[in-house]
Motif scaffolding. Structure first.
Motif: not given
Length: 445
Positions: A418, A442, A445
């Motif tokens: 990640t 984050v 993806s």
């Protein structure tokens, strides 16, 4: 083919070897073999060898012994550069059953008729002049990053190097096939590709079996930048004379190519560079570093350097040391010169004593520690993107920023493969960087 046999691989040397081992392993798996770790019992052990330094040669016997401890009846196959250069020598080592040369290694399954142990290893090795065709390779499943082979062989005649004798002439994958492999890698969820080869800056030569360049390295870079799904592309070692301003400028503006270059120097002495038959002088190297840092002040620059080359006096070594001290670089890969058969350098006078070579190597390794620390310190406070890798190392997970700062965090399996935007804030006792999770973002993806 259906089989209950198991195969294990051990790879010495460079990223190129890892890409080829991975491809050959997939060939075995496609024929029904189960791939296991090298420290597990297997029916076949394949050792992909290196011959850049004397140490890699010596490690081979140790690896053979470790395989036989797992299964004394296992069939052992040697491939790679050492296998091409010294096939008879490897075949004579107790426990080795087969040695395959530069082209034969890609047809390993064709040579396995049965797995009975041989008293003396079978050798299937071509003359290196016959290694004039290209076989594409890439690694998947071994690491978070994928190594993508784009070029093989070398037409340079560096006086210390055996690689042209082990891998043959410079030749390239077709651009179409490189892009197809990159898309295959992307489809597996891998986020970073590392371009690899013997002399990747020479990409395009031999692309369709002829010596002229159908495409340039810059053409390759521009095409790969458009591949969907790959969030990072990293250029591995590239010769300073082949790293052009246009490529540096393109990387500086690219969203996918990362600001990290590994550029062999080998010596900071123009006298030794000439003796090594390198294709540049120190002034060009200075220019490459300045150009990169002007375009990308935060770029990481790694350097290969050889110590103890014949004729390296104290004064010439100091030229290298002082040049590296002055350059705005990030780390060194230090190689202690070792005599390699069938090279020009092995016949040269003014041999540097081994204890002097070792002392100089230690000095440069110490300089590398200082350079890496200084580079890491320069990045504190910066918000950078970390791609986490897949191994639990003593309760920590490691990752790399786009400009190759190594970071660590407490182990969390959900972090594997990640990417996170974080602010780097401290360097720990291991010399790795920690960050503040409160700043973490984050990435998709």
């Amino acid at each position: 083919m259906t089989t209950d046999k198991k195969v294990a691989f051990y790879t010495l040397g460079c990223k190129l070897n890892f890409s080829e081992s991975s491809t050959i392993a997939r060939d075995f798996q496609n024929e029904g073999f189960e791939r296991v770790e090298f420290d597990q019992a297997a029916d076949i052990y394949v050792i992909n060898t290196c011959s850049v330094t004397d140490n890699a040669d010596k490690r081979f016997k140790t690896i053979v012994k470790s395989a036989l401890k797992q299964n004394q009846d296992a069939f052992l196959i040697a491939i790679g550069c050492y296998a091409q250069l010294k096939p008879e020598e490897l075949a004579a080592i107790d426990g080795v059953d087969m040695v395959l040369g530069a082209t034969e290694k890609f047809k390993v399954l064709d040579y396995i008729q049965d797995l009975s142990k041989n008293d003396i290893g079978e050798v299937h090795s071509c003359e290196i002049d016959e290694a004039d065709f290209y076989v594409g390779s890439y690694s998947i499943g071994d690491r978070t990053r994928a190594f993508l082979k784009v070029q093989d062989g070398c037409d340079y005649k560096c006086t210390y190097c055996t690689i042209p004798l082990a891998r043959g002439i410079s030749r390239s994958d077709t651009l179409e096939n490189v892009l197809a492999n990159a898309k295959e890698i992307s489809s597996k969820g891998i986020k970073e590709i590392v371009l690899t080869g013997v002399n990747i800056g020479d990409y395009g030569k031999g692309e369709f079996g002829n010596k002229k360049h159908e495409h340039t390295f810059l053409d390759l870079v521009k095409a790969l930048d458009k591949v969907d799904g790959i969030q990072r592309v990293r250029i591995s070692s590239i010769e300073p004379n082949l790293l052009k301003n246009e490529t540096i400028d393109f990387v500086a503006k690219s969203d996918n190519f990362v600001p990290h270059f590994h550029i062999p120097l080998q010596s900071g002495s123009d006298t030794l560079l000439k003796s090594m038959k390198r294709r540049y002088q120190s002034s060009l190297y200075y220019d490459r570093v300045r150009t990169i840092k002007k375009a990308m002040p935060h770029a990481c620059i790694g350097v290969d350097v050889i110590v103890g080359f014949p004729g390296e006096t104290d004064e010439l070594f100091l030229e290298t040391y002082e040049m590296l001290s002055a350059l705005d670089i990030s780390y060194l890969h230090v190689f202690t010169y070792s005599e390699r058969p069938n090279t020009e350098a092995v016949e040269m006078a003014e041999v540097v004593p081994q204890n002097v070579r070792n002392k100089r190597s230690k000095m440069l390794r110490g300089l590398s520690v200082k350079k890496r620390r200084a580079f890491y310190e320069s990045q504190l406070g910066a918000e950078l993107t970390v791609l986490f890798e897949g191994e639990n190392k003593k309760g920590f997970i490691h990752g790399f920023t786009q400009n190759y700062v190594k970071v660590k965090a407490p182990w969390d399996p959900f972090l594997v493969n990640t990417m996170h935007n974080v602010t780097l804030n401290t360097i720990d006792e291991d010399g790795m960087v920690r960050f503040d999770w409160s700043t973490e973002k984050v990435l998709p993806s």
